[in-house]
Scaffold this motif. Sequence first.
Motif, PDB file in Angstrom:
ATOM      1  N   TYR A   1      19.855  45.384  22.432  1.00 31.24           N
ATOM      2  CA  TYR A   1      21.090  45.207  23.192  1.00 31.24           C
ATOM      3  C   TYR A   1      21.335  43.713  23.422  1.00 31.24           C
ATOM      4  O   TYR A   1      20.408  42.973  23.761  1.00 31.24           O
ATOM      5  N   LYS A   2      22.595  43.302  23.225  1.00 26.67           N
ATOM      6  CA  LYS A   2      22.932  41.892  23.422  1.00 26.67           C
ATOM      7  C   LYS A   2      22.803  41.496  24.894  1.00 26.67           C
ATOM      8  O   LYS A   2      22.379  40.393  25.209  1.00 26.67           O
TER       9      LYS A   2
ATOM     10  N   ASN B   1       9.572  41.726  26.594  1.00 31.37           N
ATOM     11  CA  ASN B   1      10.276  41.535  25.323  1.00 31.37           C
ATOM     12  C   ASN B   1      10.051  40.140  24.763  1.00 31.37           C
ATOM     13  O   ASN B   1       9.757  39.961  23.582  1.00 31.37           O
ATOM     14  N   ARG B   2      10.188  39.151  25.637  1.00 32.48           N
ATOM     15  CA  ARG B   2      10.053  37.757  25.207  1.00 32.48           C
ATOM     16  C   ARG B   2       8.625  37.433  24.782  1.00 32.48           C
ATOM     17  O   ARG B   2       8.400  36.734  23.785  1.00 32.48           O
ATOM     18  N   GLU B   3       7.655  37.935  25.543  1.00 32.79           N
ATOM     19  CA  GLU B   3       6.254  37.695  25.186  1.00 32.79           C
ATOM     20  C   GLU B   3       5.922  38.305  23.820  1.00 32.79           C
ATOM     21  O   GLU B   3       5.210  37.702  23.007  1.00 32.79           O
ATOM     22  N   LYS B   4       6.453  39.493  23.579  1.00 29.24           N
ATOM     23  CA  LYS B   4       6.227  40.170  22.309  1.00 29.24           C
ATOM     24  C   LYS B   4       6.848  39.388  21.151  1.00 29.24           C
ATOM     25  O   LYS B   4       6.239  39.219  20.091  1.00 29.24           O
ATOM     26  N   GLU B   5       8.074  38.880  21.369  1.00 31.51           N
ATOM     27  CA  GLU B   5       8.783  38.129  20.332  1.00 31.51           C
ATOM     28  C   GLU B   5       8.072  36.802  20.031  1.00 31.51           C
ATOM     29  O   GLU B   5       7.919  36.408  18.874  1.00 31.51           O
ATOM     30  N   ILE B   6       7.627  36.107  21.080  1.00 34.51           N
ATOM     31  CA  ILE B   6       6.927  34.835  20.900  1.00 34.51           C
ATOM     32  C   ILE B   6       5.603  35.045  20.163  1.00 34.51           C
ATOM     33  O   ILE B   6       5.221  34.264  19.293  1.00 34.51           O
ATOM     34  N   LYS B   7       4.916  36.119  20.509  1.00 28.72           N
ATOM     35  CA  LYS B   7       3.646  36.429  19.843  1.00 28.72           C
ATOM     36  C   LYS B   7       3.883  36.674  18.346  1.00 28.72           C
ATOM     37  O   LYS B   7       3.104  36.211  17.494  1.00 28.72           O
ATOM     38  N   LYS B   8       4.973  37.352  18.021  1.00 27.44           N
ATOM     39  CA  LYS B   8       5.314  37.625  16.628  1.00 27.44           C
ATOM     40  C   LYS B   8       5.620  36.331  15.883  1.00 27.44           C
ATOM     41  O   LYS B   8       5.182  36.113  14.744  1.00 27.44           O
TER      42      LYS B   8
ATOM     43  N   LYS C   1      20.383  39.297  21.932  1.00 25.24           N
ATOM     44  CA  LYS C   1      20.597  40.434  21.041  1.00 25.24           C
ATOM     45  C   LYS C   1      19.289  40.985  20.475  1.00 25.24           C
ATOM     46  O   LYS C   1      19.252  42.090  19.974  1.00 25.24           O
ATOM     47  N   SER C   2      18.195  40.204  20.565  1.00 24.99           N
ATOM     48  CA  SER C   2      16.916  40.661  20.033  1.00 24.99           C
ATOM     49  C   SER C   2      16.082  41.410  21.078  1.00 24.99           C
ATOM     50  O   SER C   2      14.968  41.807  20.802  1.00 24.99           O
ATOM     51  N   LEU C   3      16.610  41.559  22.303  1.00 24.09           N
ATOM     52  CA  LEU C   3      15.854  42.251  23.360  1.00 24.09           C
ATOM     53  C   LEU C   3      15.947  43.770  23.168  1.00 24.09           C
ATOM     54  O   LEU C   3      16.988  44.328  22.842  1.00 24.09           O
ATOM     55  N   TRP C   4      14.813  44.424  23.470  1.00 29.53           N
ATOM     56  CA  TRP C   4      14.624  45.834  23.136  1.00 29.53           C
ATOM     57  C   TRP C   4      14.574  46.683  24.407  1.00 29.53           C
ATOM     58  O   TRP C   4      13.846  46.368  25.339  1.00 29.53           O
TER      59      TRP C   4
END
Length: 305
Positions: free
Chosen positions: A262-263, A287-294, A251-254
């Motif tokens: 979107y889920k 998306n995942r790389e951006k989230e992990i970096k955050k 759900k956190s993917l952009w």
Amino acid sequence: MASQYFTAAECMLAGLNMEDKEFINSNFYVKKVRKRGRSVFAKRAFKKGDYVMEYKGICKMYTEKEFLSTQMMYESNEELSYCLEFTFQNQKYYIDATREYDYGIARLINHARNPNIKLFRPVLVETDKLPRIAMYAATNISAGEELFWDYFSSLNPVKCLLDQTNSTVTSEMQWIFSKRTKSGGIICPSKKRIPHRSGLCTICYEFKKKLSNHLINVHSVKSVITRRKMIKDGRKHSKLASTFCKTPKKKSLWCPFCHRDYKQLSTHLSRIHSASADMKKAIIRKNREKEIKKRKTDFLQKTEK
């Protein structure tokens, strides 16, 4: 005629006066048990609250100098010390049951949580000047059942089984964490082993299953002592590290086209934007790389504070 009732203290006093070699031999027996050595078993049934036996040994008034010298003597002889420390009328005493004494099989009763035996408060028998410790049945005990008491109770000899820091039990005494089941059996957990030296690298803030190898190969940390310290520090932060090492929820993917979360991003990209398999993988990975970096940034800010 009304039946006579006895208080718990009167039952313990009567038991202490009646106990002799014949009483011990007719009610208990000793046999070796795997992992725990010698242990005491009941020949007959006991009801809850019944007198069982005395914690027998040499009772002395506690003086730190004498007590420590006794412990050092046993340690030099490679003997396990079974000294029961307790307080009676604002005076500290200890019962030394390390060596074999007449009828002194109480020292052989092993430890378990949820025990079937408990220690009664110190009792002063009229014929003696020093207090004595009685043991009573904490539960109903059946014939042939092994006896256990909790070494971690207020009256306990467990300090003598600990290492020099009094924090962990020596490797030979792992059974001390055993637990008695309701059926009377005993569970001895095996020693837990950590297969890999996992943890968070405090240099690059990456979670590694084999952190030791990572520190050697990537950061050239050759000192064993330094690596151990870094691994210890890394394990402290492992729970926090896992929050940003795990992949983000769907759900956190952009979506870069719609600018919305979107889920099920993969399904959305194929249906709405007719994205190919390679494009979907690239977008999700980004998306995942951006989230992990955050998450890493947030974690570093928390540790700095």
